[in-house]
Design a protein around this motif. Structure first.
Motif, PDB file in Angstrom:
ATOM      1  N   MET A 108      25.840  38.623  37.059  1.00  0.00           N
ATOM      2  CA  MET A 108      26.535  39.459  38.038  1.00  0.00           C
ATOM      3  C   MET A 108      25.941  39.252  39.428  1.00  0.00           C
ATOM      4  SD  MET A 108      26.967  43.108  36.041  1.00  0.00           S
ATOM      5  CE  MET A 108      27.576  43.931  37.484  1.00  0.00           C
ATOM      6  N   PRO A 109      26.786  39.207  40.470  1.00  0.00           N
ATOM      7  CA  PRO A 109      26.265  39.098  41.839  1.00  0.00           C
ATOM      8  C   PRO A 109      25.384  40.297  42.173  1.00  0.00           C
ATOM      9  CG  PRO A 109      28.629  38.715  41.772  1.00  0.00           C
ATOM     10  CD  PRO A 109      28.250  39.221  40.422  1.00  0.00           C
ATOM     11  N   LYS A 110      24.506  40.128  43.161  1.00  0.00           N
ATOM     12  CA  LYS A 110      23.607  41.216  43.535  1.00  0.00           C
ATOM     13  C   LYS A 110      24.358  42.399  44.125  1.00  0.00           C
ATOM     14  CE  LYS A 110      19.209  38.875  44.332  1.00  0.00           C
ATOM     15  NZ  LYS A 110      18.133  38.609  45.315  1.00  0.00           N
ATOM     16  N   ALA A 111      25.401  42.116  44.894  1.00  0.00           N
ATOM     17  CA  ALA A 111      26.132  43.196  45.570  1.00  0.00           C
ATOM     18  C   ALA A 111      27.594  43.218  45.133  1.00  0.00           C
ATOM     19  CB  ALA A 111      26.048  43.011  47.087  1.00  0.00           C
ATOM     20  N   TYR A 112      28.181  44.412  45.172  1.00  0.00           N
ATOM     21  CA  TYR A 112      29.588  44.568  44.832  1.00  0.00           C
ATOM     22  C   TYR A 112      30.427  44.192  46.050  1.00  0.00           C
ATOM     23  CZ  TYR A 112      34.032  46.860  43.684  1.00  0.00           C
ATOM     24  OH  TYR A 112      35.353  47.124  43.443  1.00  0.00           O
ATOM     25  N   GLU A 113      31.351  43.262  45.869  1.00  0.00           N
ATOM     26  CA  GLU A 113      32.247  42.835  46.938  1.00  0.00           C
ATOM     27  C   GLU A 113      33.680  43.151  46.516  1.00  0.00           C
ATOM     28  OE1 GLU A 113      31.224  38.960  48.864  1.00  0.00           O
ATOM     29  OE2 GLU A 113      29.822  38.797  47.173  1.00  0.00           O
ATOM     30  N   PRO A 114      34.197  44.307  46.958  1.00  0.00           N
ATOM     31  CA  PRO A 114      35.542  44.747  46.521  1.00  0.00           C
ATOM     32  C   PRO A 114      36.630  43.716  46.781  1.00  0.00           C
ATOM     33  CG  PRO A 114      34.429  46.482  47.758  1.00  0.00           C
ATOM     34  CD  PRO A 114      33.586  45.263  47.898  1.00  0.00           C
ATOM     35  N   GLY A 115      36.561  43.029  47.920  1.00  0.00           N
ATOM     36  CA  GLY A 115      37.607  42.078  48.271  1.00  0.00           C
ATOM     37  C   GLY A 115      37.780  40.961  47.261  1.00  0.00           C
ATOM     38  N   LYS A 116      36.719  40.611  46.527  1.00  0.00           N
ATOM     39  CA  LYS A 116      36.790  39.532  45.538  1.00  0.00           C
ATOM     40  C   LYS A 116      37.239  40.033  44.166  1.00  0.00           C
ATOM     41  CE  LYS A 116      33.257  36.616  47.696  1.00  0.00           C
ATOM     42  NZ  LYS A 116      31.954  35.938  47.524  1.00  0.00           N
ATOM     43  N   VAL A 117      37.347  41.330  44.036  1.00  0.00           N
ATOM     44  CA  VAL A 117      37.596  41.922  42.718  1.00  0.00           C
ATOM     45  C   VAL A 117      38.984  42.552  42.618  1.00  0.00           C
ATOM     46  CG1 VAL A 117      36.900  43.873  41.259  1.00  0.00           C
ATOM     47  CG2 VAL A 117      35.163  42.327  42.182  1.00  0.00           C
ATOM     48  N   GLU A 118      39.373  43.284  43.660  1.00  0.00           N
ATOM     49  CA  GLU A 118      40.512  44.189  43.552  1.00  0.00           C
ATOM     50  C   GLU A 118      41.835  43.482  43.270  1.00  0.00           C
ATOM     51  OE1 GLU A 118      38.528  47.599  46.448  1.00  0.00           O
ATOM     52  OE2 GLU A 118      40.239  46.416  47.180  1.00  0.00           O
ATOM     53  N   GLN A 119      42.176  42.474  44.057  1.00  0.00           N
ATOM     54  CA  GLN A 119      43.472  41.820  43.849  1.00  0.00           C
ATOM     55  C   GLN A 119      43.498  41.030  42.547  1.00  0.00           C
ATOM     56  OE1 GLN A 119      45.530  40.235  47.284  1.00  0.00           O
ATOM     57  NE2 GLN A 119      44.047  41.199  48.667  1.00  0.00           N
ATOM     58  N   LYS A 120      42.336  40.529  42.136  1.00  0.00           N
ATOM     59  CA  LYS A 120      42.252  39.819  40.846  1.00  0.00           C
ATOM     60  C   LYS A 120      42.657  40.736  39.703  1.00  0.00           C
ATOM     61  CE  LYS A 120      38.221  39.677  38.854  1.00  0.00           C
ATOM     62  NZ  LYS A 120      36.805  39.374  38.527  1.00  0.00           N
ATOM     63  N   TRP A 121      42.092  41.953  39.679  1.00  0.00           N
ATOM     64  CA  TRP A 121      42.380  42.850  38.567  1.00  0.00           C
ATOM     65  C   TRP A 121      43.779  43.443  38.662  1.00  0.00           C
ATOM     66  CZ3 TRP A 121      40.072  41.698  34.576  1.00  0.00           C
ATOM     67  CH2 TRP A 121      38.718  41.365  34.551  1.00  0.00           C
ATOM     68  N   TYR A 122      44.262  43.680  39.872  1.00  0.00           N
ATOM     69  CA  TYR A 122      45.615  44.222  39.978  1.00  0.00           C
ATOM     70  C   TYR A 122      46.623  43.217  39.435  1.00  0.00           C
ATOM     71  CZ  TYR A 122      49.418  47.156  41.494  1.00  0.00           C
ATOM     72  OH  TYR A 122      50.522  47.975  41.478  1.00  0.00           O
ATOM     73  N   ARG A 123      46.448  41.949  39.767  1.00  0.00           N
ATOM     74  CA  ARG A 123      47.341  40.909  39.246  1.00  0.00           C
ATOM     75  C   ARG A 123      47.242  40.829  37.727  1.00  0.00           C
ATOM     76  NH1 ARG A 123      51.890  39.354  39.773  1.00  0.00           N
ATOM     77  NH2 ARG A 123      51.480  39.711  41.999  1.00  0.00           N
ATOM     78  N   PHE A 124      46.038  40.980  37.185  1.00  0.00           N
ATOM     79  CA  PHE A 124      45.822  40.958  35.731  1.00  0.00           C
ATOM     80  C   PHE A 124      46.596  42.098  35.067  1.00  0.00           C
ATOM     81  CE2 PHE A 124      43.291  42.677  32.151  1.00  0.00           C
ATOM     82  CZ  PHE A 124      43.304  41.586  31.293  1.00  0.00           C
ATOM     83  N   TRP A 125      46.458  43.302  35.603  1.00  0.00           N
ATOM     84  CA  TRP A 125      47.169  44.459  35.039  1.00  0.00           C
ATOM     85  C   TRP A 125      48.682  44.247  35.105  1.00  0.00           C
ATOM     86  CZ3 TRP A 125      43.989  47.959  38.783  1.00  0.00           C
ATOM     87  CH2 TRP A 125      42.694  48.115  38.293  1.00  0.00           C
ATOM     88  N   LEU A 126      49.145  43.727  36.227  1.00  0.00           N
ATOM     89  CA  LEU A 126      50.571  43.509  36.441  1.00  0.00           C
ATOM     90  C   LEU A 126      51.122  42.487  35.443  1.00  0.00           C
ATOM     91  CD1 LEU A 126      52.401  44.862  38.549  1.00  0.00           C
ATOM     92  CD2 LEU A 126      52.059  42.878  40.026  1.00  0.00           C
ATOM     93  N   ASP A 127      50.395  41.381  35.301  1.00  0.00           N
ATOM     94  CA  ASP A 127      50.835  40.311  34.401  1.00  0.00           C
ATOM     95  C   ASP A 127      50.856  40.766  32.941  1.00  0.00           C
ATOM     96  OD1 ASP A 127      51.099  38.681  36.579  1.00  0.00           O
ATOM     97  OD2 ASP A 127      49.212  37.593  36.272  1.00  0.00           O
ATOM     98  N   LYS A 128      49.954  41.663  32.598  1.00  0.00           N
ATOM     99  CA  LYS A 128      49.886  42.152  31.215  1.00  0.00           C
ATOM    100  C   LYS A 128      50.959  43.209  30.912  1.00  0.00           C
ATOM    101  CE  LYS A 128      46.354  39.893  29.477  1.00  0.00           C
ATOM    102  NZ  LYS A 128      46.463  39.083  28.236  1.00  0.00           N
ATOM    103  N   GLY A 129      51.612  43.705  31.941  1.00  0.00           N
ATOM    104  CA  GLY A 129      52.677  44.695  31.718  1.00  0.00           C
ATOM    105  C   GLY A 129      52.174  46.089  31.390  1.00  0.00           C
ATOM    106  N   TYR A 130      50.941  46.381  31.778  1.00  0.00           N
ATOM    107  CA  TYR A 130      50.369  47.694  31.447  1.00  0.00           C
ATOM    108  C   TYR A 130      51.080  48.849  32.149  1.00  0.00           C
ATOM    109  CZ  TYR A 130      46.319  45.063  29.635  1.00  0.00           C
ATOM    110  OH  TYR A 130      45.494  44.215  28.947  1.00  0.00           O
ATOM    111  N   PHE A 131      51.741  48.554  33.265  1.00  0.00           N
ATOM    112  CA  PHE A 131      52.357  49.624  34.053  1.00  0.00           C
ATOM    113  C   PHE A 131      53.724  50.037  33.522  1.00  0.00           C
ATOM    114  CE2 PHE A 131      50.235  47.642  38.101  1.00  0.00           C
ATOM    115  CZ  PHE A 131      48.988  48.013  37.628  1.00  0.00           C
ATOM    116  N   THR A 132      54.271  49.264  32.592  1.00  0.00           N
ATOM    117  CA  THR A 132      55.647  49.483  32.146  1.00  0.00           C
ATOM    118  C   THR A 132      55.673  50.107  30.755  1.00  0.00           C
ATOM    119  OG1 THR A 132      56.348  47.549  33.421  1.00  0.00           O
ATOM    120  CG2 THR A 132      57.875  48.369  31.746  1.00  0.00           C
TER     121      THR A 132
END
Length: 881
Positions: A1-25
């Motif tokens: 794990m990186p030393k520091a949390y960098e939201p910009g590298k994480v947030e859009q990655k996971w949102y796309r993952f959730w979207l592609d998996k169809g969890y919202f529907t």
């Protein structure tokens, strides 16, 4: 794990993952309980502002939580065409291009509007996704799409056929800037420092006058009577006589009506039925004519005589000049009164009698009142129930027509042949009365809130009996701001009951308004608006959500400050560091992280007990919509107990290689806490959960995402009051020694001696000696049941705690001689300050001439110096004992 949390590298990655998996529907599944939230509709007037994040955050919290509970959680997004507001934006764009809607024509103007709406829709959807909104985008709706539009026409025709929609001449609020009628709710009333003008009206055929008082002398031109109260003896002889209207010389009657307040002005008032709602009602009772004196642009029309063509306010001055010249203006007094303004453009509105479409709201309001009083719908916070009922019990008919080109066109057609009026869902091919095909549709559009009022069921396919409507309606929670309780919530309840026979939702959750750090409402005019995406780029989405949620109660306004945003970012970083420690402790090869209940130490039992208690409390708070308090308790547990204490205890055990290992408990508490926190801070929890999961055994790999992992259920088995009591005492001892070190400025590398007396808790606390020694930097450290067992001691610091007492020899913390000298110098300096302040406060000249605030400040300083001197004396007394 990186030393520091960098939201910009994480947030859009996971949102796309959730979207592609169809969890919202969610799927229609009779085996599952549905949970449904309908998103309050953002307007196509531009991008989102921070106020939108205020409702997106709690709605996403609810949706994610119920999804993790195994329910079919539907959060249905949508976009509002926004009627007047959007048309004003595009008209401003056209003006900058040197054209206007009339030059374009209705069809081309609507094309331009649709183009603008689509641009806004793409922008808004992208922003909503950045905020983490777990909406079902496959069901997203726009109010002007075919489905909702058909629902609007159907609802209109049904109400029309029932006689609940009618067209009539009534007083409406006219905005000359927006060039349309406004409902009462779209009108802001502001107190204005104006004037009260006293004007003489000559009696016909007599030399006498009757004097009236008015705030709007320009409307004299539209007067059709003078009215007095029938019980006012001053005017009894005048009732039935006629007066000559100043300026236009029209003869009008003096009438008596209960609506007149004898205390206002002279007790006699002018009646202008076409430009005042009260006067309109008086005119109806007395069969008075209506004289409209205004054009749509609020210049004077032909009924104004020689004043025709003047602007309304220019006309006011012209009439006043003429009245004064004719000796009819008696006096002018300053007068503060309430004046209506368009809530969108803040132009002063004009009450004008006009042919408009209205809904009879009283028959619709009765079942909507019963839905609340019977408890079928509850409002949170409950104080708004009284506000709702008061408004509904005094509701007025709703003006639903707007003189715009953008919106749902009123589904009414007029036959040019016979004048027949036809309301129809679909355009009629011919007049049903005479058969003529020469029919013209009403040019007006419906109030935006009419389509919004249907949103809970029109989005589900109503008026058709669709699977979505059968399964997801009624919805569960309507979350919105308290400022649109009447605009939207009340009308949804009325129309939901009218169209479906059932309530549209069972709970109304109201959030407060967003304010800045000074408590002022955020607005572009004040320049205190924060852009959501700029804030996310700086702090991260989870930090923003944290700042908008923690410690916030339903219905209370939110002061969004940099400190709150920084606290959110710091919490995400604290969580990151804690998880990184646990992940590193597991190692690349993995370790045995199975929890063995029979191999738990005191601190293990304590943290598991605290986790269980926190879990139970959080679930109860979530059930009661107390999301702010739930997040605060999770924050306090993770930061103040897990990170600050349990991990520190675990580090000591891990470095010493003690058995049993704290790793299973570290993993269990962290993983459970991440699931508890996920609805509030979805991105950082998913990233940490995934990092943790891939280092765990195969049985942890079944669930793809924390988003669909089960929400933790609280159990009582792990609750251990004795472990909490003992660990509470241990933590308090460490705290007390640390505070003493800080107060006496003990160097961090210096060990201090300490004796701990803890009565019957002594054996249990003594077992924690290595942790107390390490975390408090206390050596030698001894544990005794009472001070009787310890040798007599002098010059010590005694710390009396809840379940124990700690004695620290002063010489172990400081150089006694140097400390005594320092305290003596400080005491002498303070005595001098006290003497100086006392002398000043005895000086009569100072007390007489100095401002009261300065005198008070000096007295406060004296009290503070005396208190300091007393404390210094107590500290010096230790050296003389």
């Amino acid at each position: 794990m990186p030393k520091a949390y960098e939201p910009g590298k994480v947030e859009q990655k996971w949102y796309r993952f959730w979207l592609d998996k169809g969890y919202f529907t969610p799927k229609v599944d009779p085996k599952k309980k549905p949970f449904v939230v309908i998103m309050p509709l953002p307007n196509v007037t531009g991008g989102l502002h921070m106020g939108h994040v205020c409702f997106l955050t709690p709605e996403d919290i609810m949706t994610r939580w119920h999804r993790m509970k195994g329910e079919a959680a539907l959060w249905l997004p949508g976009i509002d065409h926004a009627g007047i507001a959007a048309q004003v934006v595009v008209e401003q764009q056209l003006a900058q291009e040197g054209t206007d809607r009339h030059k374009l024509g209705r069809e081309r103007f609507q094309e331009r509007m649709y183009k603008w709406a689509e641009e806004c829709r793409r922008l808004i959807t992208g922003q909503e996704q950045r905020i983490g909104s777990s909406c079902d985008w496959s069901r997203e709706q726009f109010t002007l799409e075919a489905g909702p539009s058909r629902a609007v026409r159907t609802a209109f025709v049904r109400l029309y056929d029932k006689g609940l929609i009618y067209r009539g001449e009534r007083i409406i609020n006219w905005c000359p800037r927006c060039a349309t009628a406004l409902s009462d709710l779209e009108t802001d009333h502001k107190d204005i420092a104006g004037h009260l003008y006293y004007v003489r009206y000559p009696l016909e055929g007599e030399k006498e006058f009757i004097t009236v008082a008015t705030t709007r002398p320009e409307t004299i031109l539209g007067d059709t009577a003078v009215a007095v109260n029938p019980r006012d003896k001053r005017f009894k002889a005048m009732v039935g006589k006629k007066v000559i209207l100043p300026a236009v010389k029209r003869v009008i009657p003096i009438i008596a009506d209960e609506a007149v307040d004898p205390e206002f002005g002279t007790g006699a008032v002018k009646i202008t039925p076409a430009h005042d709602p009260v006067d309109f009602e008086v005119a109806q009772r007395h069969d008075l004519p209506l004289v409209n004196i205004l054009e749509p642009g609020v210049t004077m029309n032909q009924n104004a005589g020689k004043y025709a063509g003047l602007d309304r306010f220019d006309c006011r001055q012209a009439i006043l000049d003429d009245l004064e010249k004719d000796g009819l203006l008696v006096k002018v007094e300053p007068y503060s009164h309430s004046v209506g303004h368009c809530m969108r453009c803040q132009t002063v509105i004009e009450p004008i009698a006009s042919q408009q479409w209205f809904i009879k709201t009283e028959p619709l309001a009765k079942p909507a009142i019963e839905a609340i009083t019977s408890g079928r719908i509850s409002i949170i916070p409950s104080r708004f129930t009284k506000v709702y009922l008061n408004w509904m019990e005094n509701i007025r008919d709703w003006c639903i027509s707007r003189q715009l080109w953008w919106g749902h066109r009123i589904p009414v057609w007029y036959c040019r042949g016979c004048g027949e009026i036809t309301a129809a869902v679909d355009q009629p091919g011919a007049c049903p009365k005479c058969g003529s095909a020469d029919m013209e549709q009403d040019p007006d559009v419906l109030d935006t809130w009419f389509s919004s009022a249907l949103w809970t069921h029109s989005t589900m396919g109503w008026p058709d009996d669709t699977p979505d409507l059968g399964y997801f309606y009624p919805t569960t929670v309507m979350e919105t701001g308290y400022d649109i309780l009447f605009f939207w919530v009340a009308r949804m309840i009325m129309m939901g009951l009218e169209d479906t026979g059932d309530i549209p939702f069972s709970t109304v959750y109201l959030h407060g308004l967003l304010r800045d750090e000074k408590g002022e409402k955020m607005s572009k005019v004040r320049g205190n608006v924060l852009d959501p995406l700029d804030t996310i780029d700086k702090y991260g989405t989870d930090a923003l959500r944290f700042a908008l949620t923690i410690d916030i109660s339903p219905g209370n306004d939110i002061n969004l400050t940099p400190a709150r945003l920084e606290a959110g970012r710091n919490f995400a970083n604290k969580l990151w560091n804690a998880a990184r420690f646990v992940v590193r402790s597991i190692g690349q090869e993995g370790a045995d992280v199975r929890l063995q209940p029979g191999e738990l130490t005191l601190e293990d039992r304590w943290i598991l007990s605290r986790l269980s208690s926190t879990n139970a409390s959080v679930v109860k708070l979530m059930d009661n919509f107390q999301f702010g308090e739930a997040q605060r308790q999770l924050h306090d547990f993770l930061w103040g107990e897990f990170c600050d204490w349990y991990i520190e205890f675990a580090k000591i055990r891990l470095s010493a290689g003690e058995k049993p290992s704290p790793l299973p408990v570290l993993v269990y508490v962290l993983e459970t806490s991440l699931r508890l926190l996920h609805p509030f801070m979805p991105f950082v929890t998913e990233e940490l959960w995934q990092n943790l999961k891939k280092r765990l055994p195969a049985d942890w790999q079944k669930t793809e995402s924390i988003m669909i992992a089960p929400y933790p259920e609280a159990g009582e088995k792990a609750i251990d009051p004795e472990a909490e009591r003992v660990m509470g005492a241990v933590i308090e001892i460490i705290h007390a020694i640390r505070n003493a070190r800080a107060e006496h400025k003990v160097e961090s590398g210096r060990w201090v001696e300490a004796q701990v007396f803890a009565s019957e808790l002594t054996p249990a606390i003594a077992a924690q000696a290595p942790a107390v020694e390490t975390l408090a930097r206390a050596r030698p450290l001894s544990f005794l049941k009472s001070r009787k067992e310890a040798p007599p001691s002098e010059n010590v610091l005694a710390l009396v705690l809840k379940n124990s007492e700690v004695i620290i020899p002063m010489e172990s913390m400081v150089d006694l001689g140097a400390e005594q000298k320092r305290l003596q110098n400080e005491a002498e300096k303070t005595r001098t300050e006290v003497a100086s302040l006392e002398a000043r406060l005895k000086d009569k000249a100072f007390l007489t001439k100095a401002p009261p605030a300065v005198v008070k400040s000096e007295r406060d300083k004296l009290a503070e110096r005396k208190d300091k001197l007393e404390r210094l004396k107590q500290q010096l007394a230790r050296f003389q004992a």
